[in-house]
Design an enzyme around this catalytic site. Sequence first.
Site, PDB file in Angstrom:
ATOM      1  N   LYS A  22     -30.634   4.996 -33.411  1.00 11.84           N
ATOM      2  CA  LYS A  22     -31.054   4.389 -34.183  1.00 11.84           C
ATOM      3  C   LYS A  22     -31.160   4.506 -35.853  1.00 11.84           C
ATOM      4  O   LYS A  22     -30.277   4.271 -37.097  1.00 11.84           O
ATOM      5  CB  LYS A  22     -32.157   3.134 -34.033  1.00 11.84           C
ATOM      6  N   ASN A  23     -32.568   5.654 -35.557  1.00 11.22           N
ATOM      7  CA  ASN A  23     -33.051   6.045 -37.126  1.00 11.22           C
ATOM      8  C   ASN A  23     -31.765   7.342 -37.533  1.00 11.22           C
ATOM      9  O   ASN A  23     -32.121   7.121 -39.494  1.00 11.22           O
ATOM     10  CB  ASN A  23     -34.081   6.755 -37.260  1.00 11.22           C
ATOM     11  N   ARG A  92     -35.627  -3.015 -44.033  1.00 10.05           N
ATOM     12  CA  ARG A  92     -35.986  -2.058 -45.167  1.00 10.05           C
ATOM     13  C   ARG A  92     -35.118  -1.023 -45.706  1.00 10.05           C
ATOM     14  O   ARG A  92     -34.658  -0.219 -46.313  1.00 10.05           O
ATOM     15  CB  ARG A  92     -37.537  -0.696 -44.558  1.00 10.05           C
ATOM     16  N   CYS A 116     -44.197  -4.253 -45.989  1.00  4.85           N
ATOM     17  CA  CYS A 116     -43.239  -4.072 -44.287  1.00  4.85           C
ATOM     18  C   CYS A 116     -44.674  -4.419 -43.287  1.00  4.85           C
ATOM     19  O   CYS A 116     -46.027  -3.904 -44.066  1.00  4.85           O
ATOM     20  CB  CYS A 116     -43.114  -3.592 -44.511  1.00  4.85           C
ATOM     21  N   ARG A 121     -45.357   1.086 -48.053  1.00  4.73           N
ATOM     22  CA  ARG A 121     -43.955   1.871 -48.066  1.00  4.73           C
ATOM     23  C   ARG A 121     -42.969   1.938 -49.115  1.00  4.73           C
ATOM     24  O   ARG A 121     -42.381   1.014 -49.951  1.00  4.73           O
ATOM     25  CB  ARG A 121     -42.992   1.563 -47.180  1.00  4.73           C
ATOM     26  N   PRO A 122     -43.902   2.372 -50.628  1.00  6.60           N
ATOM     27  CA  PRO A 122     -43.043   2.061 -52.026  1.00  6.60           C
ATOM     28  C   PRO A 122     -41.835   3.174 -52.417  1.00  6.60           C
ATOM     29  O   PRO A 122     -41.932   4.174 -50.333  1.00  6.60           O
ATOM     30  CB  PRO A 122     -44.395   3.047 -53.122  1.00  6.60           C
ATOM     31  N   MET A 123     -41.207   3.344 -53.107  1.00  6.23           N
ATOM     32  CA  MET A 123     -39.893   3.783 -53.214  1.00  6.23           C
ATOM     33  C   MET A 123     -39.514   4.773 -54.352  1.00  6.23           C
ATOM     34  O   MET A 123     -38.565   5.055 -54.680  1.00  6.23           O
ATOM     35  CB  MET A 123     -38.274   2.851 -53.445  1.00  6.23           C
ATOM     36  N   LEU A 125     -39.768   7.635 -54.686  1.00  9.04           N
ATOM     37  CA  LEU A 125     -39.823   9.677 -54.362  1.00  9.04           C
ATOM     38  C   LEU A 125     -38.396   8.808 -54.363  1.00  9.04           C
ATOM     39  O   LEU A 125     -37.359  10.050 -55.198  1.00  9.04           O
ATOM     40  CB  LEU A 125     -40.970  10.264 -53.364  1.00  9.04           C
ATOM     41  N   ASP A 304     -43.887   6.618 -34.956  1.00 11.28           N
ATOM     42  CA  ASP A 304     -43.076   6.223 -34.173  1.00 11.28           C
ATOM     43  C   ASP A 304     -42.998   5.925 -32.788  1.00 11.28           C
ATOM     44  O   ASP A 304     -42.851   5.029 -31.528  1.00 11.28           O
ATOM     45  CB  ASP A 304     -41.422   5.598 -34.115  1.00 11.28           C
ATOM     46  N   ARG A 396     -34.939  -5.641 -32.504  1.00 14.18           N
ATOM     47  CA  ARG A 396     -34.231  -4.233 -33.844  1.00 14.18           C
ATOM     48  C   ARG A 396     -34.087  -2.884 -33.306  1.00 14.18           C
ATOM     49  O   ARG A 396     -33.331  -2.256 -34.254  1.00 14.18           O
ATOM     50  CB  ARG A 396     -35.223  -4.192 -34.762  1.00 14.18           C
TER      51      ARG A 396
HETATM   52  C1  UD1 Z   1     -38.207   6.865 -41.456  1.00 20.01           C
HETATM   53  C2  UD1 Z   1     -37.844   6.387 -40.554  1.00 20.01           C
HETATM   54  C3  UD1 Z   1     -39.270   5.169 -39.744  1.00 20.01           C
HETATM   55  C4  UD1 Z   1     -40.124   6.483 -39.701  1.00 20.01           C
HETATM   56  C5  UD1 Z   1     -40.617   7.019 -40.934  1.00 20.01           C
HETATM   57  C6  UD1 Z   1     -41.521   8.816 -40.855  1.00 20.01           C
HETATM   58  C7  UD1 Z   1     -35.432   5.516 -40.573  1.00 20.01           C
HETATM   59  C8  UD1 Z   1     -34.555   4.097 -40.508  1.00 20.01           C
HETATM   60  N1  UD1 Z   1     -37.699   4.859 -40.224  1.00 20.01           N
HETATM   61  O1  UD1 Z   1     -38.940   6.008 -42.336  1.00 20.01           O
HETATM   62  O2  UD1 Z   1     -38.689   4.752 -38.308  1.00 20.01           O
HETATM   63  O3  UD1 Z   1     -41.652   5.578 -39.012  1.00 20.01           O
HETATM   64  O4  UD1 Z   1     -39.190   7.773 -41.208  1.00 20.01           O
HETATM   65  O5  UD1 Z   1     -41.041   9.154 -39.921  1.00 20.01           O
HETATM   66  O6  UD1 Z   1     -35.472   6.536 -40.348  1.00 20.01           O
HETATM   67  N2  UD1 Z   1     -43.335   7.362 -49.035  1.00 20.01           N
HETATM   68  C9  UD1 Z   1     -44.289   7.304 -50.981  1.00 20.01           C
HETATM   69  N3  UD1 Z   1     -42.892   7.493 -51.480  1.00 20.01           N
HETATM   70  C10 UD1 Z   1     -41.889   7.645 -51.117  1.00 20.01           C
HETATM   71  C11 UD1 Z   1     -41.303   6.813 -49.749  1.00 20.01           C
HETATM   72  C12 UD1 Z   1     -41.997   6.904 -48.882  1.00 20.01           C
HETATM   73  O7  UD1 Z   1     -44.775   7.322 -51.325  1.00 20.01           O
HETATM   74  O8  UD1 Z   1     -40.862   7.082 -52.117  1.00 20.01           O
HETATM   75  C13 UD1 Z   1     -44.317   7.168 -48.196  1.00 20.01           C
HETATM   76  C14 UD1 Z   1     -44.652   6.081 -47.491  1.00 20.01           C
HETATM   77  O9  UD1 Z   1     -45.086   4.300 -48.257  1.00 20.01           O
HETATM   78  C15 UD1 Z   1     -45.056   6.744 -46.194  1.00 20.01           C
HETATM   79  C16 UD1 Z   1     -44.613   8.269 -45.783  1.00 20.01           C
HETATM   80  O10 UD1 Z   1     -44.256   8.434 -47.946  1.00 20.01           O
HETATM   81  O11 UD1 Z   1     -46.417   7.171 -46.606  1.00 20.01           O
HETATM   82  C17 UD1 Z   1     -43.400   8.486 -44.315  1.00 20.01           C
HETATM   83  O12 UD1 Z   1     -42.101   7.492 -45.321  1.00 20.01           O
HETATM   84  P1  UD1 Z   1     -40.769   7.409 -44.960  1.00 20.01           P
HETATM   85  O13 UD1 Z   1     -40.766   9.104 -44.969  1.00 20.01           O
HETATM   86  O14 UD1 Z   1     -40.229   7.929 -46.599  1.00 20.01           O
HETATM   87  O15 UD1 Z   1     -40.590   6.919 -43.829  1.00 20.01           O
HETATM   88  P2  UD1 Z   1     -38.947   5.620 -44.222  1.00 20.01           P
HETATM   89  O16 UD1 Z   1     -37.940   6.975 -43.989  1.00 20.01           O
HETATM   90  O17 UD1 Z   1     -39.020   4.598 -44.987  1.00 20.01           O
END
Ligand code: UD1
Length: 415
Positions: A22-23, A92, A116, A121-123, A125, A304, A396
């Site tokens: 899926k991912n 997301r 969530c 889970r901010p964006m 980065l 996960d 999901r």
């Molecule tokens: C992806 C996976 C999810 C998995 C996660 C960690 C998909 C669709 N989902 O989620 O199943 O649990 O990787 O392996 O592939 N963070 C920030 N700022 C940002 C982005 C992330 O601080 O802009 C933090 C998040 O809050 C979290 C950490 O980084 O604490 C890891 O998140 P991230 O690797 O981005 O996870 P996803 O890509 O959302």
Amino acid sequence: MAKFIITGGNRLKGTITVNGSKNATLPILAASILAAGECIIHEVPYLQDITTMSNVLETLGAKVKREGTTLIINTRDIYSWEVGENLMRQMRASNLVLGPLLGRFKQVKISYPGGCNIGSRPMNLHLKGLRALGADINERYGYINVKAKDLKGTEIHLDVPSVGATENILMAAVMAKGVTIIRNAAREPEIVDLQNFLNYLGAKIRGAGTSLIKVEGTTSLHEAEHTVIPDRIEAGTYLIGTAITGGDVTVTNVIPEHLESLLAKLKEIGVKVEVKDEAINISSTGCFKATNIKTMPYPGFHTDLQPQMMALLTLAQGTSVITETIFENRYQHVSELRRLGAEITVEGQTAIIKGVKKLSGASVEATDLRAGAALLLAALAAENSTVIEGVEHIDRGYEQMENKYNTLGANIIRV
Ligand code: UD1
């Protein structure tokens, strides 16, 4: 709303094949936007999240057709660069269209995905990376508006190796002028699969799977065909399910290296693991020792699989400690596991699990995808019946989970 009624106590036995990941599929579907033509993607699982991503592509004007486990996506006539609140709220990972839409059209507008269940889970980065490439970003009224005159290659250092940020930056950088270097990039196998797909489209990327990824920008990409890697989380969930039920199962269509951290832990606690080329056999007596686990970015222990592993450790001999370092709120399964008789205390990011002799069926609720999987595994090992509500979360990420586990001897009814 569906629920599962699970009668526990059966040992899982037999052979089961894992679906495509899926991912890995989600960013690859988003990346098909860059092809401006037809892409054929094989081994796409039947999952709600995949349907959501297909809907996202369709609202942009793409055509998506499914033939069995193959998706044929035509992104030639995309006419919109906006994803609204409804689709962004459903999943997301809809935010993965940011990079490719910016790369191809130099503009994109998405509703903010918001919080969530497992954390905020901010964006930041994702946006920091796109800004560094030359994008102008405006966040207003719950929407993120991204525009760029030109994208220019640059060096980007990620504060944490975020999977989604690495993917979005990669998908924008392939269409930037010059060279982009991403440092402290996520090293997950799904990033390698995305790199391979983008390179089939004509991109020039090297280094995925390491923390330094180098992208040489190009002006146009083309159609391609790709087969998605197997789902390591689905595989890991079968392995833990076999261990907790004292079963004997061969899981096929796996890449064992993707599961090394889990396999090491299973061996450490006394479960027998035999690794073949593309299969893993696991046999368990149902007796295993306690251990300590810390979730980490790949190749560390995957967050996960943390809830499922916690379900297993509730029945271990001794006291285990789990430390969750990736997500701030990923212990929602704890209160539900307690309902089944588990002895768990949580202090901040640390969970202390005192192994018990048995779990007993109860009514519980799946609050997120992997928490739901953990409850299902615990219910398989519990005495009597367990009812799991919130099965839509499980759907999901697991295709017909009840049917697949029932072929291994489980007793799960969907009502
Ligand atoms: C992806 C996976 C999810 C998995 C996660 C960690 C998909 C669709 N989902 O989620 O199943 O649990 O990787 O392996 O592939 N963070 C920030 N700022 C940002 C982005 C992330 O601080 O802009 C933090 C998040 O809050 C979290 C950490 O980084 O604490 C890891 O998140 P991230 O690797 O981005 O996870 P996803 O890509 O959302």
